[in-house]
Design a protein around this motif. Structure first.
Motif, short mmCIF file in Angstrom:
data_model
loop_
_atom_site.label_atom_id
_atom_site.label_comp_id
_atom_site.label_asym_id
_atom_site.label_seq_id
_atom_site.Cartn_x
_atom_site.Cartn_y
_atom_site.Cartn_z
N LEU A 50 0.83 -1.20 0.00
CA LEU A 50 0.00 0.00 0.00
C LEU A 50 0.86 1.25 0.00
O LEU A 50 0.60 2.21 -0.73
N TRP A 82 -5.65 -2.17 -1.86
CA TRP A 82 -6.69 -1.81 -0.90
C TRP A 82 -7.49 -3.05 -0.48
O TRP A 82 -7.78 -3.25 0.70
N THR A 489 -9.11 6.91 -1.70
CA THR A 489 -10.14 6.28 -2.54
C THR A 489 -10.44 7.13 -3.78
O THR A 489 -10.76 6.60 -4.84
N THR A 492 -7.67 6.50 -6.18
CA THR A 492 -7.86 5.13 -6.67
C THR A 492 -8.93 5.09 -7.76
O THR A 492 -8.75 4.45 -8.81
#
Length: 513
Positions: A50, A82, A489, A492
Motif C-alpha cells: 500500500l 486496498w 479512494t 484510486t
C-alpha cells in the motif's frame, strides 16, 4: 526482495497452507502459531505494498519471466492493494476468534483458512481472466470446506446449494472467457482492453454476449439480485469465524465487476463501451431493497446479518453503478466499513447465542444472559454502524454515496432507496435487540435451566470479544482518518477511470534476462 513483493501475498498463504497440512495434528499450538504468523505477515506485506503504490505506481510482475500478454502476470495497483489490506485485517480478526476453540472442530481448518486467503489474494492481484477463474475455483473449494467446518445437517444442506450454484457460475465463466479467447486470442486483461476497443464490427455481438456472461458470474459471486439465494443459508449456518471471513467474499464479485468493466468494457471499449451501465445500478438498488426486506423478515440474528450482507452489497454496487469518480470513491470507502461491521456482528452474534442456551440467536424473549449490558452495548454500536447513523463510519460511507448521487440522473431513486432502507434496517435491528436484551426474562419464566448458562469470568469474556473490539476499532479508524482515506479512494477511482495507465504498466513491462 522488493522486486518480488507483488507475488508474496499469493505465495505466502499457499506455502503456509502446505506447511500446515504437513504439521502433526497433535501440535495444535504450533499450527495456531504458524497460521497466525502467516496472517500477520500477509498484513505487513499488504501495508508495504500500500505504501509503495500510494504514489500512483502500478506494479506488474511476470511469473516465469514471460513477457505479457503471453505469460501470467500479477498486477498491484491501488485498488488491488486496498482489497489485500481489508482482507488481511478481516482474516486476522476472524482467526483470532477461531483460536478460542472453533478451529478444533475440523481436521484441517488452518490449512483451509490459508488456502482461502490464497484464492482471495490471487483474485485481487491477477491480471489475467483465466487465472481469475482459477482463483475463483480455489475460493470455491476452500470456502465449501470451511462452510462445512464442524459438520451438521443444516451446514451440509446450505453447502450443497452453495457449491452447486457456484459450479454453474464456473461453467458460465468458462463459456465467457472461451468466447473472448476464441475471438481475440488473449485473456490478459490489459491486452483484452486494447483488442476489445479495436475489435471488428462483426465480432461485437459475441463480445457483448461474453461480457454479459462474465457479469452474470460476478453478480453471482457478489450475491446481486436475483443471484443471491445461496447466501443467507450459507452465511447463517456456518461457524462465526467462517462467516466473518466470508464477509469479504461478496466483495470479490464487486471487485471483479469494478475491475473488468472499467478496464475492458469501460468508456474506451468501442461498440461495447459501458456494457453494464444500464444494468448495474437498477439491480444494485433492487438488491438493497430485497436485502433489507429479508432483514425485516428474519427470525434469527445470524440470518438477519446474512441479509444485511446482501443489503450492503446492494449499497456498494449502487456507488459503483454511478460509474463516476466520486461514486466509485464513495464505494471504496464504504467497502471496508461494510466488511468490518458485518464480520463484527457475526462474531458478536455467536457470543450472544452461546449465552442464550437453547434459544440461541432466535428473536424470542429469552433468559437474562451473562454480561448482558456489555453485549447489549456492543450490539447497539453494531446496529448504529450498519444502519448508517452518525457519528460512525456507516454514516460517513452513506453520506459519501448520497453526495456522489447529487449530480446523477437517478438521484431520486438512489436517495429514496438508500434513506428508506436505512430506516428499515434500524427498525429490524431494534426489533432483534429488543427481543434479546430488553425483553429478556428470568430463566424460570422462560422454562430454561437456570444453571445452563454458567457465569463466565471477565478474562474469558475479554478474550472472546477482543476480535469484535478490533473490528469496531477499525470502523472508528475509518472515521478518524476519513479525510486521508477518502483522498486515497478518490485517487484510486481516478486511476481506475484511466485504464491506459494499467495497460501501459502491464504491456510495457520489461522482463529481466
Amino acid at each position: 526482495m522488493m522486486d518480488h513483493i507483488v507475488i508474496f501475498p499469493v505465495l505466502l498463504p499457499l506455502l503456509a497452507g502446505i506447511i500446515l497440512l504437513l504439521l502433526p495434528r497433535q501440535q495444535l499450538l504450533l499450527r495456531r502459531a504458524a497460521s497466525l504468523a502467516a496472517v500477520l505477515t500477509q498484513l505487513v506485506i499488504a501495508c508495504l505494498l500500500l505504501n509503495t503504490v500510494n504514489s500512483g505506481d502500478i506494479l506488474a510482475y511476470a511469473l516465469g519471466n514471460w513477457s505479457p500478454p503471453y505469460g501470467i502476470v500479477l498486477v498491484a495497483d491501488r485498488l488491488a492493494v486496498w482489497m489485500l489490506v481489508v482482507t488481511a485485517l478481516v482474516a486476522f480478526c476472524a482467526l483470532l476468534y477461531a483460536l478460542r476453540g472453533t478451529d478444533t472442530m475440523g481436521a484441517h481448518f488452518h490449512a483451509l483458512f490459508q488456502l482461502q486467503l490464497f484464492g482471495l489474494n490471487g483474485a485481487f492481484l491477477t491480471g489475467d481472466l483465466f487465472n481469475l477463474f482459477v482463483f475463483f475455483e480455489i475460493l470455491l473449494l476452500a470456502s465449501y470446506s470451511l462452510l462445512l467446518h464442524g459438520g451438521g445437517r443444516l451446514k451440509t444442506k446450505a453447502g450443497l446449494h452453495f457449491v452447486v450454484i457456484n459450479l454453474v457460475g464456473s461453467t458460465l465463466f468458462l463459456f465467457g472467457v472461451g468466447t473472448l479467447y476464441g475471438l481475440l486470442g488473449t485473456l490478459n486483461m490489459a491486452d483484452l482492453a486494447v483488442k476489445v476497443a479495436h475489435a471488428p464490427a462483426e465480432d461485437s455481438a459475441l463480445i457483448h454476449v461474453a461480457g454479459l456472461l462474465l457479469f452474470a458470474v460476478f453478480a453471482l459471486k457478489a450475491a446481486l439480485l436475483p443471484l443471491y439465494l445461496w447466501l443467507p443459508a450459507a452465511y447463517s449456518y456456518t461457524t462465526a469465524t467462517v462467516a466473518a471471513l466470508f464477509a469479504i467474499m461478496t466483495k470479490v464479485g464487486a471487485y471483479s465487476i469494478l475491475r473488468v468493466y472499467t478496464l475492458i468494457f469501460g468508456s474506451q471499449a468501442g461498440s461495447v463501451a459501458n456494457l453494464i451501465e444500464a444494468w448495474l445500478l437498477p439491480l444494485a438498488l433492487l438488491t438493497l431493497i430485497v436485502g433489507v426486506l429479508g432483514t425485516l423478515a428474519s427470525a434469527r440474528l445470524r440470518q438477519q446479518i446474512a441479509y444485511l450482507v446482501i443489503a450492503s452489497i446492494g449499497t456498494l454496487l449502487t456507488a459503483f453503478g454511478m460509474n463516476t469518480e466520486v461514486g466509485i470513491a464513495a464505494g471504496l470507502y464504504y467497502l471496508p466499513h461494510s466488511t468490518f461491521a458485518a464480520a463484527a456482528l457475526f462474531l458478536l452474534a455467536d457470543c450472544i447465542a452461546n449465552r442464550r442456551d437453547v434459544m440461541e440467536d432466535q428473536f424470542e424473549p429469552g433468559p437474562v444472559i451473562q454480561q448482558q449490558r456489555l453485549l447489549g452495548a456492543l450490539f447497539f454500536i453494531c446496529a448504529v454502524l450498519i444502519a448508517g447513523l452518525p457519528p460512525l463510519s456507516g454514516f460517513v460511507g452513506k453520506f459519501l454515496i448520497l453526495n456522489a448521487a447529487l449530480s446523477h440522473s437517478a438521484l431520486p431513486w438512489i436517495m429514496g432507496v438508500v434513506l428508506i432502507t436505512s430506516l428499515f434496517t434500524l427498525m429490524a435491528l431494534a426489533r432483534g435487540g429488543s427481543m434479546m436484551f430488553y425483553r429478556a426474562q428470568a430463566p424460570h419464566i422462560c422454562r430454561i435451566d437456570p444453571n445452563a448458562d454458567a457465569p463466565r469470568s471477565g478474562l474469558s469474556v475479554t478474550a472472546e470479544l477482543t476480535p469484535v473490539f478490533c473490528l469496531l476499532a477499525l470502523c472508528i479508524a475509518l472515521v478518524i482518518w476519513a479525510g486521508a482515506i477518502t483522498e486515497f479512494t478518490t485517487v484510486t477511482a481516478s486511476q481506475l477511470l484511466q485504464p491506459e495507465l494499467y495497460i501501459q504498466s502491464v504491456l510495457n513491462l520489461e522482463v529481466k534476462p
